[in-house]
Structure formats: C-alpha cells, structure tokens
Motif scaffolding. Structure first.
Motif, PDB file in Angstrom:
ATOM      1  N   ALA A 136     -31.105  11.363 -22.455  1.00 47.13           N
ATOM      2  CA  ALA A 136     -30.029  10.624 -23.106  1.00 47.13           C
ATOM      3  C   ALA A 136     -29.090  11.584 -23.834  1.00 47.13           C
ATOM      4  N   LEU A 137     -29.661  12.607 -24.491  1.00 51.32           N
ATOM      5  CA  LEU A 137     -28.823  13.572 -25.198  1.00 51.32           C
ATOM      6  C   LEU A 137     -27.953  14.373 -24.228  1.00 51.32           C
ATOM      7  N   ALA A 138     -28.527  14.787 -23.111  1.00 47.85           N
ATOM      8  CA  ALA A 138     -27.737  15.517 -22.118  1.00 47.85           C
ATOM      9  C   ALA A 138     -26.630  14.631 -21.563  1.00 47.85           C
ATOM     10  N   SER A 139     -26.927  13.350 -21.383  1.00 49.68           N
ATOM     11  CA  SER A 139     -25.901  12.416 -20.915  1.00 49.68           C
ATOM     12  C   SER A 139     -24.788  12.278 -21.946  1.00 49.68           C
ATOM     13  N   ALA A 140     -25.178  12.282 -23.220  1.00 50.37           N
ATOM     14  CA  ALA A 140     -24.174  12.212 -24.288  1.00 50.37           C
ATOM     15  C   ALA A 140     -23.252  13.422 -24.234  1.00 50.37           C
ATOM     16  N   ALA A 141     -23.839  14.585 -23.950  1.00 53.69           N
ATOM     17  CA  ALA A 141     -23.029  15.801 -23.834  1.00 53.69           C
ATOM     18  C   ALA A 141     -22.164  15.770 -22.577  1.00 53.69           C
ATOM     19  N   GLU A 142     -22.736  15.289 -21.497  1.00 55.66           N
ATOM     20  CA  GLU A 142     -22.011  15.210 -20.229  1.00 55.66           C
ATOM     21  C   GLU A 142     -20.759  14.346 -20.357  1.00 55.66           C
ATOM     22  N   TYR A 143     -20.912  13.206 -21.030  1.00 52.56           N
ATOM     23  CA  TYR A 143     -19.803  12.250 -21.113  1.00 52.56           C
ATOM     24  C   TYR A 143     -19.041  12.348 -22.434  1.00 52.56           C
ATOM     25  N   ASP A 144     -19.405  13.334 -23.256  1.00 48.97           N
ATOM     26  CA  ASP A 144     -18.692  13.603 -24.506  1.00 48.97           C
ATOM     27  C   ASP A 144     -18.547  12.338 -25.341  1.00 48.97           C
ATOM     28  N   VAL A 145     -19.673  11.672 -25.600  1.00 48.99           N
ATOM     29  CA  VAL A 145     -19.651  10.406 -26.331  1.00 48.99           C
ATOM     30  C   VAL A 145     -19.431  10.654 -27.822  1.00 48.99           C
ATOM     31  N   ASN A 146     -19.222   9.575 -28.542  1.00 49.31           N
ATOM     32  CA  ASN A 146     -19.035   9.676 -29.988  1.00 49.31           C
ATOM     33  C   ASN A 146     -20.260  10.323 -30.629  1.00 49.31           C
ATOM     34  N   LEU A 147     -20.007  11.162 -31.616  1.00 51.40           N
ATOM     35  CA  LEU A 147     -21.110  11.912 -32.221  1.00 51.40           C
ATOM     36  C   LEU A 147     -22.050  11.025 -33.009  1.00 51.40           C
ATOM     37  N   ASP A 148     -21.602   9.845 -33.434  1.00 47.75           N
ATOM     38  CA  ASP A 148     -22.525   8.958 -34.139  1.00 47.75           C
ATOM     39  C   ASP A 148     -23.597   8.415 -33.193  1.00 47.75           C
ATOM     40  N   ILE A 149     -23.292   8.358 -31.902  1.00 44.49           N
ATOM     41  CA  ILE A 149     -24.312   7.974 -30.925  1.00 44.49           C
ATOM     42  C   ILE A 149     -25.345   9.090 -30.792  1.00 44.49           C
ATOM     43  N   VAL A 150     -24.878  10.330 -30.816  1.00 40.76           N
ATOM     44  CA  VAL A 150     -25.796  11.467 -30.777  1.00 40.76           C
ATOM     45  C   VAL A 150     -26.713  11.435 -32.003  1.00 40.76           C
ATOM     46  N   ASP A 151     -26.154  11.106 -33.141  1.00 40.22           N
ATOM     47  CA  ASP A 151     -26.949  10.973 -34.368  1.00 40.22           C
ATOM     48  C   ASP A 151     -28.022   9.903 -34.211  1.00 40.22           C
ATOM     49  N   LEU A 152     -27.656   8.788 -33.597  1.00 41.25           N
ATOM     50  CA  LEU A 152     -28.620   7.712 -33.365  1.00 41.25           C
ATOM     51  C   LEU A 152     -29.773   8.191 -32.486  1.00 41.25           C
ATOM     52  N   LEU A 153     -29.447   8.939 -31.444  1.00 38.45           N
ATOM     53  CA  LEU A 153     -30.475   9.437 -30.535  1.00 38.45           C
ATOM     54  C   LEU A 153     -31.418  10.396 -31.245  1.00 38.45           C
ATOM     55  N   ILE A 154     -30.857  11.274 -32.057  1.00 39.19           N
ATOM     56  CA  ILE A 154     -31.684  12.228 -32.789  1.00 39.19           C
ATOM     57  C   ILE A 154     -32.578  11.493 -33.783  1.00 39.19           C
ATOM     58  N   ALA A 155     -32.003  10.515 -34.484  1.00 39.25           N
ATOM     59  CA  ALA A 155     -32.800   9.716 -35.419  1.00 39.25           C
ATOM     60  C   ALA A 155     -33.868   8.921 -34.680  1.00 39.25           C
ATOM     61  N   GLY A 156     -33.597   8.601 -33.419  1.00 44.27           N
ATOM     62  CA  GLY A 156     -34.551   7.850 -32.603  1.00 44.27           C
ATOM     63  C   GLY A 156     -35.596   8.716 -31.937  1.00 44.27           C
ATOM     64  N   GLY A 157     -35.616  10.007 -32.265  1.00 41.33           N
ATOM     65  CA  GLY A 157     -36.675  10.880 -31.772  1.00 41.33           C
ATOM     66  C   GLY A 157     -36.310  11.780 -30.619  1.00 41.33           C
ATOM     67  N   ALA A 158     -35.046  11.828 -30.230  1.00 45.60           N
ATOM     68  CA  ALA A 158     -34.642  12.701 -29.123  1.00 45.60           C
ATOM     69  C   ALA A 158     -34.910  14.158 -29.482  1.00 45.60           C
ATOM     70  N   ASP A 159     -35.523  14.887 -28.567  1.00 42.36           N
ATOM     71  CA  ASP A 159     -35.863  16.291 -28.781  1.00 42.36           C
ATOM     72  C   ASP A 159     -34.673  17.171 -28.424  1.00 42.36           C
ATOM     73  N   LEU A 160     -34.124  17.811 -29.426  1.00 40.42           N
ATOM     74  CA  LEU A 160     -32.938  18.636 -29.216  1.00 40.42           C
ATOM     75  C   LEU A 160     -33.191  19.780 -28.248  1.00 40.42           C
ATOM     76  N   ASN A 161     -34.344  20.403 -28.334  1.00 38.07           N
ATOM     77  CA  ASN A 161     -34.565  21.654 -27.609  1.00 38.07           C
ATOM     78  C   ASN A 161     -35.053  21.473 -26.174  1.00 38.07           C
ATOM     79  N   SER A 162     -35.553  20.299 -25.830  1.00 39.97           N
ATOM     80  CA  SER A 162     -35.993  20.085 -24.450  1.00 39.97           C
ATOM     81  C   SER A 162     -35.063  19.137 -23.694  1.00 39.97           C
ATOM     82  N   SER A 163     -33.990  18.747 -24.336  1.00 46.15           N
ATOM     83  CA  SER A 163     -33.112  17.729 -23.769  1.00 46.15           C
ATOM     84  C   SER A 163     -32.083  18.266 -22.788  1.00 46.15           C
ATOM     85  N   ASN A 164     -31.851  19.582 -22.803  1.00 43.24           N
ATOM     86  CA  ASN A 164     -30.780  20.209 -22.016  1.00 43.24           C
ATOM     87  C   ASN A 164     -29.383  19.819 -22.498  1.00 43.24           C
TER      88      ASN A 164
END
Length: 276
Positions: A136-164
């Motif tokens: 999900a995080l890589a998809s957020a980067a791919e599509y350059d989504v709003n950064l508050d969505i990235v914040d939601l993913l991180i708060a939801g447990g997304a792993d920054l270092n294995s996400s690509n």
C-alpha cells in the motif's frame, strides 16, 4: 464472459431495493442457477441494493465470484462493499493477484475515507499484490497520493523499510514523498525489491539511490545523499550508484555522482594528509 442476463422480473426489484418483491419473483420463477444468482448479486452490488444482498447470498450467490467481486473494487459500489465487510460476508484482506487488496485499491484512488474504512476494519497495511509484492505504501508513492493517507498507512502498521515505498518514490521522482518518507524514519539505505516476483524489479534490486539513478533524477539522488544514502553500496548486480549510472547511460545523475566522488576522494586524501 458474462452469463445471459436474468429476467427483468428479478432485476427490477433489485434495482428498486425491494426485498419482498424479489423474494416473490424468485419463488414464482423457481430456483435460479448459481451463475444467475451471481449475476443477480452483481446487479445488487452495482445498484447498492443493500436489502437484497443477504437474501441472494443466502441462496448461494458469492461475493467472491465473477462478476460480483470485481465490482466491489469500484468506488460506486462502496456502500455494498461496506455492508459486506461489516456483516462479515467479505474478508477485507482478500488479495487479488492483479489489483491487490481493497486497501491498495483505495490508496491508488487517493480516497482517504475508503482508506480509513479499510484500516478500521482490519485491513493489513503490509499485504501486497502477488505478482509484484506491491505494498500500500509503495502504491501511495507510485500514485503520489496525499501525504495524510501515507500517515494513515504508517499509523495502521505499514512497514516503512520493507514496503519498497522509498525506492518507488525515488524511481518516480516523487521529491516530496521521498522527503516525507525519510522524515518518518525510513532507512535510506535499505535494499528494495530484492524478493520481488517480477524479474524486472528483482534483477535491479538496490537502494533508493540506485532507483533514483534509473530515473536519471539528480534532485532525488542529491536529497537521498544529503540524508545519508551511502554511494558505496552495491546493487544486486554488484554496481555502485555511479557504476549503474555509467552502465545505463544516465548522464545527468552520472555527472553529479562522478563530481561527488571526486570531491569525496579529495576530502579523504586531505584528511589522510592531516593525520601525517
């Protein structure tokens, strides 16, 4: 290929979300075949006819069948998707090997309310598509989504270092996303796409700096290096960022890395002389 369309006597009450009328129509017409039931469920999902959905499921229709399942990824069908998830008739972490999870689909649409719903109802932020290990995080980067969505993913447990995610942001030239991910604590020297099932990525596995080289993006490369990217790390083929730039003919970033390398060598030699 879609099945023959069910009779209008069954379709019309679904369109009007009239359960009693649909029940009577089914009793009159006799037990519909399973393909017909699935077509009817797709029709109910398409029209968000919430009252008719559990009845059709009780008769044997499946939200995981074709065509109902694909419709659930459509934003227009979100009320039906919500209902199926909230009633336990649909696993929110079902992972389509082409589209990915429902969470990834919501991220790709840059739809914050849908992302919030998925996370609230147990979506695993670290699941990715089967073919690409696309998170999900890589998809957020791919599509350059709003950064508050990235914040939601991180708060939801997304792993920054294995996400690509950082590698994807670097490759796509998402300068703001790169800065944001680094600010959130992403390891700037983590190797990305090392275990990806797509050869086009796994054969080029390396750090975010290597992927910035692939994009010939000097600004992103500079940002990464300013934040600790190690220019001596080698990719899966044994190339430093500069060697990768030379091999691929990425002249802009090659000139930058070459100049940086010369300055670094000069600094090291100067320090060595100072120790004598």
């Amino acid at each position: 290929m879609p099945f023959a369309s069910p009779p209008s006597a069954l379709l019309t009450p679904i369109e009007n979300n009239e359960l009693a009328t649909l029940t009577s129509a089914v009793q009159i017409s006799g037990s519909p075949s399973l393909p017909t039931l699935n077509e009817l469920l797709a029709h109910a999902i398409r029209h968000n006819a919430i009252k008719t959905i559990p009845y059709l499921v009780s008769l044997g229709a499946s939200p995981l069948s074709d065509p109902p399942f694909n419709l659930l990824y459509s934003p227009a069908s979100f009320p039906s998707f919500q209902y199926l998830v909230e009633t336990g008739m649909l696993d929110i972490n079902i992972d389509d090997e082409v589209i990915g999870t429902f969470l990834i689909s919501a991220v790709m649409r840059n739809n914050k309310p849908h992302v919030e719903f998925c996370l609230k109802h147990g979506a695993d932020a670290n699941l990715g598509t089967y073919a690409f290990r696309w998170s999900a995080l890589a998809s957020a980067a791919e599509y350059d989504v709003n950064l508050d969505i990235v914040d939601l993913l991180i708060a939801g447990g997304a792993d920054l270092n294995s996400s690509n995610a950082l590698h994807t942001a670097a490759e796509k030239g998402r300068h703001n996303m790169v800065r944001f991910l680094i600010g959130k604590g992403t390891n700037v020297n983590a190797v990305g796409f090392e275990y990806c099932l797509s050869d086009s990525y796994s054969n080029e596995a390396g750090t975010a700096l290597h992927f910035a080289v692939d994009a010939n993006n000097t600004e992103v490369a500079k940002l990464l290096i300013e934040n600790g990217a190690d220019v001596t790390i080698r990719d899966v083929k044994g190339r430093t960022a500069l060697e990768r730039a030379n091999e691929k003919g990425m002249d802009d970033v090659r000139l930058y890395l070459d100049e940086l390398s010369r300055h670094e060598i000069y600094r090291v030699r100067r320090n060595e002389k100072a120790k004598l």
